[in-house]
Motif scaffolding. Structure first.
Motif, mmCIF file in Angstrom:
data_model
loop_
_atom_site.group_PDB
_atom_site.id
_atom_site.type_symbol
_atom_site.label_atom_id
_atom_site.label_comp_id
_atom_site.label_asym_id
_atom_site.label_seq_id
_atom_site.Cartn_x
_atom_site.Cartn_y
_atom_site.Cartn_z
ATOM 1 N N LEU A 112 23.163 26.284 -18.061
ATOM 2 C CA LEU A 112 24.570 26.031 -18.403
ATOM 3 C C LEU A 112 24.831 24.535 -18.301
ATOM 4 C CD1 LEU A 112 26.118 28.948 -16.274
ATOM 5 C CD2 LEU A 112 25.397 29.021 -18.671
ATOM 6 N N ARG A 113 24.396 23.803 -19.291
ATOM 7 C CA ARG A 113 24.431 22.335 -19.207
ATOM 8 C C ARG A 113 25.849 21.785 -19.172
ATOM 9 N NH1 ARG A 113 19.390 20.360 -19.931
ATOM 10 N NH2 ARG A 113 17.844 21.741 -20.879
ATOM 11 N N GLN A 114 26.795 22.504 -19.740
ATOM 12 C CA GLN A 114 28.170 22.011 -19.763
ATOM 13 C C GLN A 114 28.967 22.467 -18.551
ATOM 14 O OE1 GLN A 114 26.930 24.588 -21.247
ATOM 15 N NE2 GLN A 114 28.405 25.784 -22.424
ATOM 16 N N VAL A 115 28.318 23.131 -17.581
ATOM 17 C CA VAL A 115 29.000 23.712 -16.426
ATOM 18 C C VAL A 115 28.535 23.017 -15.154
ATOM 19 C CG1 VAL A 115 29.383 25.837 -15.110
ATOM 20 C CG2 VAL A 115 29.211 25.926 -17.600
ATOM 21 N N ASP A 116 29.480 22.758 -14.250
ATOM 22 C CA ASP A 116 29.164 22.215 -12.929
ATOM 23 C C ASP A 116 28.773 23.377 -12.017
ATOM 24 O OD1 ASP A 116 28.930 20.833 -10.587
ATOM 25 O OD2 ASP A 116 31.052 20.317 -10.390
ATOM 26 N N VAL A 117 27.480 23.522 -11.733
ATOM 27 C CA VAL A 117 26.963 24.627 -10.934
ATOM 28 C C VAL A 117 26.688 24.129 -9.511
ATOM 29 C CG1 VAL A 117 25.176 26.396 -10.712
ATOM 30 C CG2 VAL A 117 25.917 25.654 -12.985
ATOM 31 N N ARG A 118 27.129 24.903 -8.534
ATOM 32 C CA ARG A 118 26.918 24.541 -7.134
ATOM 33 C C ARG A 118 26.638 25.805 -6.323
ATOM 34 N NH1 ARG A 118 31.059 20.734 -3.587
ATOM 35 N NH2 ARG A 118 29.847 20.659 -1.671
ATOM 36 N N GLY A 119 25.801 25.683 -5.307
ATOM 37 C CA GLY A 119 25.452 26.818 -4.460
ATOM 38 C C GLY A 119 26.272 26.847 -3.184
ATOM 39 N N PHE A 120 26.579 28.058 -2.716
ATOM 40 C CA PHE A 120 27.332 28.235 -1.481
ATOM 41 C C PHE A 120 26.649 29.314 -0.643
ATOM 42 C CE2 PHE A 120 30.315 26.480 -4.493
ATOM 43 C CZ PHE A 120 31.021 25.545 -3.743
ATOM 44 N N LEU A 121 26.311 28.964 0.586
ATOM 45 C CA LEU A 121 25.688 29.884 1.523
ATOM 46 C C LEU A 121 26.751 30.341 2.516
ATOM 47 C CD1 LEU A 121 23.046 31.208 2.527
ATOM 48 C CD2 LEU A 121 22.729 29.217 4.005
ATOM 49 N N VAL A 122 27.180 31.586 2.383
ATOM 50 C CA VAL A 122 28.226 32.132 3.237
ATOM 51 C C VAL A 122 27.578 32.744 4.474
ATOM 52 C CG1 VAL A 122 30.107 33.800 3.401
ATOM 53 C CG2 VAL A 122 29.727 32.560 1.267
ATOM 54 N N ILE A 123 28.035 32.337 5.649
ATOM 55 C CA ILE A 123 27.437 32.774 6.905
ATOM 56 C C ILE A 123 28.414 33.689 7.624
ATOM 57 C CG2 ILE A 123 26.432 32.031 9.089
ATOM 58 C CD1 ILE A 123 25.948 29.291 7.666
ATOM 59 N N HIS A 124 28.040 34.949 7.749
ATOM 60 C CA HIS A 124 28.814 35.928 8.510
ATOM 61 C C HIS A 124 28.343 35.890 9.964
ATOM 62 C CE1 HIS A 124 30.637 37.962 5.009
ATOM 63 N NE2 HIS A 124 29.514 37.625 4.409
ATOM 64 N N ARG A 166 26.476 17.740 3.698
ATOM 65 C CA ARG A 166 26.390 16.433 3.067
ATOM 66 C C ARG A 166 27.118 16.475 1.728
ATOM 67 N NH1 ARG A 166 21.192 17.687 2.966
ATOM 68 N NH2 ARG A 166 21.018 16.850 0.850
ATOM 69 N N ALA A 167 27.739 15.381 1.372
ATOM 70 C CA ALA A 167 28.520 15.344 0.137
ATOM 71 C C ALA A 167 27.641 15.503 -1.100
ATOM 72 C CB ALA A 167 29.308 14.034 0.059
ATOM 73 N N ASP A 168 26.372 15.066 -1.023
ATOM 74 C CA ASP A 168 25.494 15.106 -2.185
ATOM 75 C C ASP A 168 24.653 16.372 -2.248
ATOM 76 O OD1 ASP A 168 24.059 14.504 0.086
ATOM 77 O OD2 ASP A 168 22.667 13.142 -0.943
ATOM 78 N N ALA A 169 24.894 17.338 -1.354
ATOM 79 C CA ALA A 169 24.061 18.535 -1.299
ATOM 80 C C ALA A 169 24.349 19.449 -2.489
ATOM 81 C CB ALA A 169 24.288 19.281 0.007
ATOM 82 N N LYS A 170 23.300 20.090 -2.990
ATOM 83 C CA LYS A 170 23.468 21.060 -4.063
ATOM 84 C C LYS A 170 23.993 22.385 -3.532
ATOM 85 C CE LYS A 170 19.586 19.048 -6.593
ATOM 86 N NZ LYS A 170 18.207 19.277 -7.074
ATOM 87 N N VAL A 171 23.764 22.641 -2.234
ATOM 88 C CA VAL A 171 24.194 23.872 -1.577
ATOM 89 C C VAL A 171 25.109 23.517 -0.421
ATOM 90 C CG1 VAL A 171 23.450 25.920 -0.303
ATOM 91 C CG2 VAL A 171 22.107 25.103 -2.249
ATOM 92 N N THR A 172 26.201 24.247 -0.284
ATOM 93 C CA THR A 172 27.171 24.026 0.788
ATOM 94 C C THR A 172 27.209 25.253 1.694
ATOM 95 O OG1 THR A 172 28.532 22.620 -0.634
ATOM 96 C CG2 THR A 172 29.595 23.566 1.301
ATOM 97 N N CYS A 173 27.196 25.017 3.001
ATOM 98 C CA CYS A 173 27.333 26.109 3.967
ATOM 99 C C CYS A 173 28.813 26.405 4.182
ATOM 100 C CB CYS A 173 26.683 25.737 5.297
ATOM 101 S SG CYS A 173 24.904 25.547 5.221
#
Length: 434
Positions: free
Chosen positions: A365-377, A389-396
């Motif tokens: 999806l080249r026209q889409v801003d894709v980001r990962g999120f790791l949800v911690i229960h 980190r601000a530059d991380a591809k994945v956010t906790c």
């Protein structure tokens, strides 16, 4: 009310009959029984759900308790902002020892911000009017040629070929319904080649034709090319209109089931019942985001080829890939290599795989801003904190604040649905189509 949502444990609707509940209990009990290699804690949940729902009196009391905790139905348009309740009701939390608990660690409520109606791009029926106008004009031109021609054998042959050119100019979603459409296309194509050769000869010095002849030949050749281009564009968007129709674009916001791949095939790895319940828990956690953003679309088990991600939350040109885990209390962060750390120590998690999925979906999806999120229960009674980190591809994200933070990241897009992106996610990416 304590314990898990019994209907969710048995994977049945609240309106399920006693027979449906009994059948679901038997299937789930066989699947998670410890003697069959299942999970003992999950088996206890199944037994507890059956004990409650099999007794009409207990089930009625349980339904009343659910109604006391139910959230209002999602509105068609965003609600005006509201003040949060001073004492929010308890939310459910996942635990490894006792998988569900009533500790107040659910997501903070996310309220609608009055973003306005859902906007759909591209709009429905694109190119339809230009295509119909061009087709009518081209048909009239061909009809004039047929009417003004002679009645000889070759005149009739070329009249038939000219009529077949009209078939060649029709939109593909029309011609596919006509028997022998391939034969008509061949006849129309040969006739078009003949007209093109006549045009070239009429322009040559040796066979210089009249001005009217050149105009007619140029109009028939150019009209076919232009009409076929316009009707082809209409047909392309017509397929999009059928796949993502008005009802799906405006009303639907859920695709797939939590804990299952979007496309059932042998390539997707099986998911344990324990993880299925975790996926359902995270999907419920995302409900406030869908309430606040009517244009958002949640795809459970989104696939890119054989790669499956738990949840994909799309809003406009932003897509969140979401994976969830259960962990003890503490501070979670990602190191420079994408690995998860708990209180500064390495902690095993799907974070590296999620980062790889983010890279793959960004390439798709080249026209889409894709980001990962790791949800911690968190475990029962535990407190989860996150550092990123601000530059991380994945956010906790801690489960309690996940809905609020996901809403904050997606909200700048407004209430927009880009149907071509949604079509690619639902109908092309799972099969690896380009």
């Amino acid at each position: 009310m304590s314990g898990a949502d019994h209907y969710e444990v048995l994977n049945v609707e609240r309106s399920a009959s006693a027979a449906e509940i009994k059948s679901a209990y038997r299937k789930m009990a066989l699947k998670v029984h410890p003697d069959q290699g299942g999970n003992a804690a999950l088996f206890r949940l199944v037994q507890e759900a059956w004990t409650t729902l099999s007794d009409p009196a207990k089930r009625a009391a349980y339904d009343r308790s659910l109604d006391g905790h139910a959230t209002p139905p999602r509105p068609r348009h965003p609600e005006p902002p509201r003040q949060p309740k001073p004492d929010p009701e308890p939310q459910w939390t996942w635990s490894t020892d006792q998988p569900w608990s009533s500790e107040p660690s659910g997501p903070d409520p996310v309220r609608s911000d009055g973003a306005g109606p859902v906007l759909i791009y591209p709009t429905f029926g694109q190119w339809r009017i230009p295509a119909l106008v061009a087709l009518v004009c081209f048909t009239l031109l061909v009809a004039w040629i047929v009417v003004t021609s002679g009645v000889g054998f070759w005149d009739i042959v070329f009249d038939v070929g000219s009529a077949a050119m009209v078939f060649l100019a029709l939109p593909p979603h029309w011609t596919r319904r006509v028997p022998l459409h391939g034969l008509f296309k061949v006849i129309g194509g040969l006739t078009a080649v003949f007209y093109l050769l006549m045009l070239i000869l009429s322009l040559s010095t040796a066979h210089k034709g009249s001005t009217l002849e050149r105009l007619v030949l140029g109009a028939i050749c150019g009209g076919l090319v232009i009409t076929r281009f316009i009707t082809g564009r209409w047909s392309k968007y017509h397929e999009l209109d059928v796949a993502i129709d008005r009802e799906a674009a405006f009303e639907f916001n859920l695709w797939g089931k939590p804990g299952e791949p979007l496309v059932a095939d042998t390539l997707a790895a099986s998911i344990s019942p324990y993880d299925v319940m975790l996926h359902r828990r995270t999907a419920k956690l995302l409900d406030p985001v869908l309430t606040a953003l009517p244009g958002a679309k949640l795809v459970n088990g989104a696939q890119l080829g054989a790669m499956v991600v738990d949840h994909l939350l799309l809003n406009g040109h932003r897509a969140a890939l979401i994976v969830s885990i259960v962990g003890p209390g503490g501070t979670y962060s990602l190191d420079a290599y994408g690995g998860l750390q708990l209180n500064g120590q390495p902690w095993e998690s799907p974070a590296p795989a999620l980062e790889a999925a983010v890279e793959s979906w960004r390439g798709r999806l080249r026209q889409v801003d894709v980001r990962g999120f790791l949800v911690i229960h968190p475990d029962t009674g535990a407190t989860v904190r996150t550092q990123d980190r601000a530059d991380a591809k994945v956010t906790c994200l801690a489960a309690r604040s996940a809905a609020r933070e996901l809403h904050a990241w997606l909200q700048p897009e407004g209430s927009k649905v880009y149907r071509q992106v949604l079509y690619d996610i639902l109908h092309r990416a799972p099969y690896g189509l380009v």
